[in-house]
Write a protein that holds these residues in place. Structure first.
Motif, PDB file in Angstrom:
ATOM      1  N   MET A   6       0.835  -1.206   0.000  1.00  0.00           N
ATOM      2  CA  MET A   6       0.000   0.000   0.000  1.00  0.00           C
ATOM      3  C   MET A   6       0.865   1.250   0.000  1.00  0.00           C
ATOM      4  O   MET A   6       2.085   1.192   0.183  1.00  0.00           O
ATOM      5  CB  MET A   6      -0.929  -0.025   1.220  1.00  0.00           C
ATOM      6  CG  MET A   6      -0.212  -0.140   2.548  1.00  0.00           C
ATOM      7  SD  MET A   6      -1.232  -0.835   3.866  1.00  0.00           S
ATOM      8  CE  MET A   6      -0.553  -2.495   3.959  1.00  0.00           C
ATOM      9  N   VAL A   7       0.207   2.388  -0.180  1.00  0.00           N
ATOM     10  CA  VAL A   7       0.866   3.695  -0.223  1.00  0.00           C
ATOM     11  C   VAL A   7       0.049   4.670   0.622  1.00  0.00           C
ATOM     12  O   VAL A   7      -1.185   4.636   0.605  1.00  0.00           O
ATOM     13  CB  VAL A   7       0.983   4.209  -1.675  1.00  0.00           C
ATOM     14  CG1 VAL A   7       1.567   5.612  -1.706  1.00  0.00           C
ATOM     15  CG2 VAL A   7       1.825   3.273  -2.521  1.00  0.00           C
TER      16      VAL A   7
ATOM     17  N   ASP B 221      13.601   6.519   0.247  1.00  0.00           N
ATOM     18  CA  ASP B 221      13.670   7.777  -0.504  1.00  0.00           C
ATOM     19  C   ASP B 221      13.257   7.585  -1.951  1.00  0.00           C
ATOM     20  O   ASP B 221      12.818   8.536  -2.610  1.00  0.00           O
ATOM     21  CB  ASP B 221      15.095   8.337  -0.436  1.00  0.00           C
ATOM     22  CG  ASP B 221      15.486   8.724   0.978  1.00  0.00           C
ATOM     23  OD1 ASP B 221      14.573   9.010   1.781  1.00  0.00           O
ATOM     24  OD2 ASP B 221      16.699   8.733   1.275  1.00  0.00           O
ATOM     25  N   THR B 222      13.402   6.370  -2.463  1.00  0.00           N
ATOM     26  CA  THR B 222      13.115   6.123  -3.884  1.00  0.00           C
ATOM     27  C   THR B 222      11.740   5.511  -4.116  1.00  0.00           C
ATOM     28  O   THR B 222      11.215   5.582  -5.212  1.00  0.00           O
ATOM     29  CB  THR B 222      14.183   5.191  -4.479  1.00  0.00           C
ATOM     30  OG1 THR B 222      14.209   3.971  -3.722  1.00  0.00           O
ATOM     31  CG2 THR B 222      15.558   5.851  -4.423  1.00  0.00           C
ATOM     32  N   LYS B 223      11.151   4.882  -3.096  1.00  0.00           N
ATOM     33  CA  LYS B 223       9.824   4.290  -3.280  1.00  0.00           C
ATOM     34  C   LYS B 223       8.984   4.539  -2.032  1.00  0.00           C
ATOM     35  O   LYS B 223       9.473   4.521  -0.904  1.00  0.00           O
ATOM     36  CB  LYS B 223       9.922   2.789  -3.561  1.00  0.00           C
ATOM     37  CG  LYS B 223      10.464   1.940  -2.429  1.00  0.00           C
ATOM     38  CD  LYS B 223      10.431   0.456  -2.794  1.00  0.00           C
ATOM     39  CE  LYS B 223      10.830  -0.451  -1.631  1.00  0.00           C
ATOM     40  NZ  LYS B 223      12.170  -0.223  -1.151  1.00  0.00           N
ATOM     41  N   ALA B 224       7.689   4.790  -2.260  1.00  0.00           N
ATOM     42  CA  ALA B 224       6.776   5.104  -1.163  1.00  0.00           C
ATOM     43  C   ALA B 224       5.977   3.892  -0.708  1.00  0.00           C
ATOM     44  O   ALA B 224       5.214   3.975   0.246  1.00  0.00           O
ATOM     45  CB  ALA B 224       5.814   6.217  -1.580  1.00  0.00           C
ATOM     46  N   THR B 225       6.159   2.761  -1.370  1.00  0.00           N
ATOM     47  CA  THR B 225       5.367   1.574  -1.055  1.00  0.00           C
ATOM     48  C   THR B 225       5.838   0.925   0.246  1.00  0.00           C
ATOM     49  O   THR B 225       7.034   0.820   0.500  1.00  0.00           O
ATOM     50  CB  THR B 225       5.468   0.551  -2.198  1.00  0.00           C
ATOM     51  OG1 THR B 225       5.077   1.180  -3.418  1.00  0.00           O
ATOM     52  CG2 THR B 225       4.566  -0.645  -1.939  1.00  0.00           C
ATOM     53  N   PHE B 226       4.901   0.496   1.048  1.00  0.00           N
ATOM     54  CA  PHE B 226       5.203  -0.319   2.224  1.00  0.00           C
ATOM     55  C   PHE B 226       4.199  -1.467   2.274  1.00  0.00           C
ATOM     56  O   PHE B 226       3.131  -1.407   1.646  1.00  0.00           O
ATOM     57  CB  PHE B 226       5.149   0.513   3.511  1.00  0.00           C
ATOM     58  CG  PHE B 226       3.804   1.099   3.825  1.00  0.00           C
ATOM     59  CD1 PHE B 226       2.942   0.469   4.712  1.00  0.00           C
ATOM     60  CD2 PHE B 226       3.394   2.300   3.245  1.00  0.00           C
ATOM     61  CE1 PHE B 226       1.708   1.014   5.005  1.00  0.00           C
ATOM     62  CE2 PHE B 226       2.161   2.851   3.547  1.00  0.00           C
ATOM     63  CZ  PHE B 226       1.311   2.200   4.423  1.00  0.00           C
ATOM     64  N   GLY B 227       4.536  -2.519   2.983  1.00  0.00           N
ATOM     65  CA  GLY B 227       3.680  -3.693   2.966  1.00  0.00           C
ATOM     66  C   GLY B 227       3.781  -4.522   4.218  1.00  0.00           C
ATOM     67  O   GLY B 227       4.684  -4.357   5.046  1.00  0.00           O
ATOM     68  N   VAL B 228       2.817  -5.437   4.375  1.00  0.00           N
ATOM     69  CA  VAL B 228       2.778  -6.366   5.495  1.00  0.00           C
ATOM     70  C   VAL B 228       2.450  -7.759   4.961  1.00  0.00           C
ATOM     71  O   VAL B 228       1.829  -7.902   3.905  1.00  0.00           O
ATOM     72  CB  VAL B 228       1.727  -5.961   6.556  1.00  0.00           C
ATOM     73  CG1 VAL B 228       2.073  -4.631   7.189  1.00  0.00           C
ATOM     74  CG2 VAL B 228       0.330  -5.929   5.959  1.00  0.00           C
ATOM     75  N   HIS B 229       2.904  -8.773   5.682  1.00  0.00           N
ATOM     76  CA  HIS B 229       2.508 -10.161   5.459  1.00  0.00           C
ATOM     77  C   HIS B 229       1.689 -10.597   6.668  1.00  0.00           C
ATOM     78  O   HIS B 229       2.102 -10.380   7.808  1.00  0.00           O
ATOM     79  CB  HIS B 229       3.719 -11.077   5.316  1.00  0.00           C
ATOM     80  CG  HIS B 229       4.408 -10.968   3.983  1.00  0.00           C
ATOM     81  ND1 HIS B 229       5.002  -9.799   3.544  1.00  0.00           N
ATOM     82  CD2 HIS B 229       4.591 -11.892   2.997  1.00  0.00           C
ATOM     83  CE1 HIS B 229       5.531 -10.002   2.345  1.00  0.00           C
ATOM     84  NE2 HIS B 229       5.301 -11.252   1.993  1.00  0.00           N
ATOM     85  N   LEU B 230       0.537 -11.211   6.418  1.00  0.00           N
ATOM     86  CA  LEU B 230      -0.293 -11.656   7.539  1.00  0.00           C
ATOM     87  C   LEU B 230      -0.704 -13.108   7.335  1.00  0.00           C
ATOM     88  O   LEU B 230      -1.038 -13.533   6.234  1.00  0.00           O
ATOM     89  CB  LEU B 230      -1.519 -10.759   7.718  1.00  0.00           C
ATOM     90  CG  LEU B 230      -2.437 -10.527   6.516  1.00  0.00           C
ATOM     91  CD1 LEU B 230      -3.643 -11.455   6.581  1.00  0.00           C
ATOM     92  CD2 LEU B 230      -2.919  -9.085   6.495  1.00  0.00           C
ATOM     93  N   LYS B 231      -0.633 -13.860   8.411  1.00  0.00           N
ATOM     94  CA  LYS B 231      -1.045 -15.258   8.409  1.00  0.00           C
ATOM     95  C   LYS B 231      -2.554 -15.321   8.608  1.00  0.00           C
ATOM     96  O   LYS B 231      -3.109 -14.709   9.520  1.00  0.00           O
ATOM     97  CB  LYS B 231      -0.342 -15.999   9.542  1.00  0.00           C
ATOM     98  CG  LYS B 231      -0.629 -17.487   9.608  1.00  0.00           C
ATOM     99  CD  LYS B 231       0.221 -18.273   8.640  1.00  0.00           C
ATOM    100  CE  LYS B 231       0.067 -19.774   8.878  1.00  0.00           C
ATOM    101  NZ  LYS B 231       0.843 -20.562   7.901  1.00  0.00           N
ATOM    102  N   VAL B 232      -3.244 -16.061   7.736  1.00  0.00           N
ATOM    103  CA  VAL B 232      -4.699 -16.158   7.801  1.00  0.00           C
ATOM    104  C   VAL B 232      -5.079 -17.186   8.864  1.00  0.00           C
ATOM    105  O   VAL B 232      -5.156 -18.389   8.589  1.00  0.00           O
ATOM    106  CB  VAL B 232      -5.303 -16.525   6.438  1.00  0.00           C
ATOM    107  CG1 VAL B 232      -6.834 -16.572   6.524  1.00  0.00           C
ATOM    108  CG2 VAL B 232      -4.871 -15.518   5.377  1.00  0.00           C
TER     109      VAL B 232
END
Length: 537
Positions: free
Chosen positions: A285-286, A321-332
């Motif tokens: 996400m951003v 500084d070069t990318k604004a994307t961040f993310g998570v991994h979640l166990k279902v």
């Protein structure tokens, strides 16, 4: 009042003082923004001091247990006090009586007064919070724990009403009526025989010697009638000291929650959703002006899944500084993650392959609160770090590895031991691409010894390759069985003599306890291990 009565009052007051302190302190570990600021700022330069912040959850639990224990003492003491106020009703000091008459039913004092009724309700609320906080309930049904724990606000509102009842009082005219003083008017009314010198009116407060013609008083008169009362005793309720104790932390917590609400009020933009093997979902996400450090975590809130419920997840990808994307991994696992997955994926059974979703669709609104600090922020501040992950516990280290992939020279870390233990071979696919890219990058930079990767497959029917030829670099690092932790620590200590090594663990309690014990044990190489463990506060 006899000693039994006095003991009840003393125990209730003493336990109340302990409760005031702990009700004040229990809120501070929950100020996540404050802890993240202290951890990331230069205000706390010492690593040892910053590591104390990692004990915030333990500190919170300790304060909670102390509140429960001393609440039992406080309640028991007040049950005795209610009985004593009823049986020892004294018409001489009407202002001090909590009861209205001798022999009044003590249950009226408990259920028909503000302090009594609020105290009973607080005991019920505390019982719900305490029982729902046990490990068995938190694991079996996290929703019960979450909803009952939010009753703390009701508890604090009742606490402020509870202490405003004014049951306990203090004397306001000690100078006019000192303890043990002689009241001549009252004595005469009771037809008591007094010395002739006391028949004349006394000044308000005299310390002059007896007249010369007056014989020396007896011992009883000297001890009992040296001070003279000028008026009847007056009593006033104590100012609620509890307000002083809890007002500061409670206001701080409320201000922080308001700040967090404003900060997370705008939903994020979900850029992609990837279904990984073994029921793991990756969400990228951003968000505008979102900044985070490796090892931190965020709290996700999806109103379509639950209007009130939210859950913490460690960042596996941080914005740079070069990318604004961040993310998570979640166990279902559990209702919340299952509903969340069904809303994000077109078909909930698409969990057997890595499947980027490129179809145009509207994702549900997702709000992100954070980031918040965790012990793994320190992994880049050691010269040598040992990172041990069990299963999905690899997520905190994923953001560290992603950061090293962008560049490692600016950090103090010069050698990283990465141990990952999984039950099934498919789980290694979650970050196989990341590990291979980092491995190849370090080889190209002529630093193959910068990271030591060891993958352990604890359950298998036979030796297999991870995915295929694409991940050949990881195949040679795949071992079948469980790590031999003692030999591993001895080898690391031998290769890093007289150094301080940071040990970071996110996984099952059994592995955590083993690593903690080995970190505290001594070795013949002068190497010191500092243990750190992931703990969401």
């Amino acid at each position: 009042l006899d000693m039994f009565v006095q003991l009840g009052l003393c125990v209730s007051r003493a336990s109340a003082s302990v409760l005031n302190l702990n009700c004040c302190l229990v809120l501070l570990p929950m100020c996540r923004v404050l802890l993240a600021f202290l951890r990331g700022s230069q205000k706390v330069a010492s690593r040892k001091t910053r590591r104390l912040l990692d004990k915030s959850k333990t500190f919170h639990v300790t304060c909670g247990v102390t509140i429960c224990i001393f609440s039992v003492l406080h309640v028991a003491a007040h049950l005795v006090n209610a009985l004593n106020f009823s049986e020892h009703y004294n018409e001489e000091f009407l202002a001090l009586n909590a009861a209205n008459y001798r022999g009044e039913d003590p249950r009226k004092l408990l259920f028909a007064t503000v302090p009594g009724l609020t105290g009973v309700i607080m005991v019920l609320v505390l019982f719900l919070m305490c029982t729902a906080s046990t490990y068995a309930i938190r694991v079996s049904n996290y929703d019960i724990f979450w909803y009952t724990h939010n009753l703390f606000f009701v508890f604090y509102m009742l606490l402020m009403l509870h202490v405003s009842g004014g049951v306990l009082k203090y004397q306001t005219n000690l100078e006019e009526h000192p303890p043990g003083c002689f009241n001549p008017n009252k004595t005469l009314r009771q037809n008591m025989t007094v010395p002739k010198a006391f028949e004349e009116p006394f000044p308000d407060y005299t310390t002059e010697p007896f007249p010369e013609d007056l014989p020396v008083p007896e011992t009883f008169v000297q001890n009992s009638f040296m001070r003279v009362c000028s008026e009847e005793p007056k009593f006033q309720s104590h100012f609620p000291e509890t307000w002083f104790w809890i007002s500061g932390p409670l206001c701080l917590y409320c201000v922080e929650r308001l700040y967090r609400y404003i900060r997370s009020n705008k939903p994020v933009t979900i850029t992609s959703v990837i279904s990984h093997p073994s029921n793991v979902l990756e969400v990228r996400m951003v968000k505008d002006d979102f900044k985070a450090r490796p090892g931190q975590y965020v709290i996700l809130h999806c109103p379509r899944v639950s209007a009130l419920e939210s859950h913490p997840f460690t960042l596996t990808m941080c914005p740079t500084d070069t990318k604004a994307t961040f993310g998570v991994h979640l166990k279902v696992v559990g209702d919340w993650t299952e509903r969340f997955r069904d809303l994000l994926l077109l078909h909930s059974n698409q969990d057997t392959e890595i499947l980027p979703i490129f179809q145009q669709r509207r994702y549900p609104k997702l709000y992100v609160d954070g980031p918040f600090g965790s012990p793994f922020e320190e992994s880049l501040n050691y010269e040598v770090s040992l990172c041990v992950a069990g299963g999905i516990g690899v997520t905190p280290f994923a953001s560290v590895l992603n950061t090293l992939l962008d560049g490692w020279i600016c950090y103090r870390l010069r050698r990283l031991y990465f141990i990952w233990v999984c039950r099934d071979i498919e789980s290694f696919r979650w970050f196989a691409d990341l590990l291979c890219m980092l491995h190849n990058k370090l080889w190209q930079e002529n630093r193959p010894d910068y990271i030591n990767i060891q993958l352990y497959l604890s359950q298998t029917d036979g030796i297999q390759k991870i995915i295929g030829e694409k991940y050949q670099a990881l195949n040679s690092r795949l071992l079948v069985g469980r790590p031999r932790w003692k030999l591993l620590f001895d080898e690391i200590a031998k290769c890093n003599r007289r150094k301080t090594i940071g040990v970071f663990c996110c996984g099952p309690n059994k592995i955590s306890k083993t690593l903690h014990k080995l970190s505290n044990s001594s070795n013949s190489f002068g190497t010191r291990f500092e243990y750190n463990k992931e703990s969401f506060s």
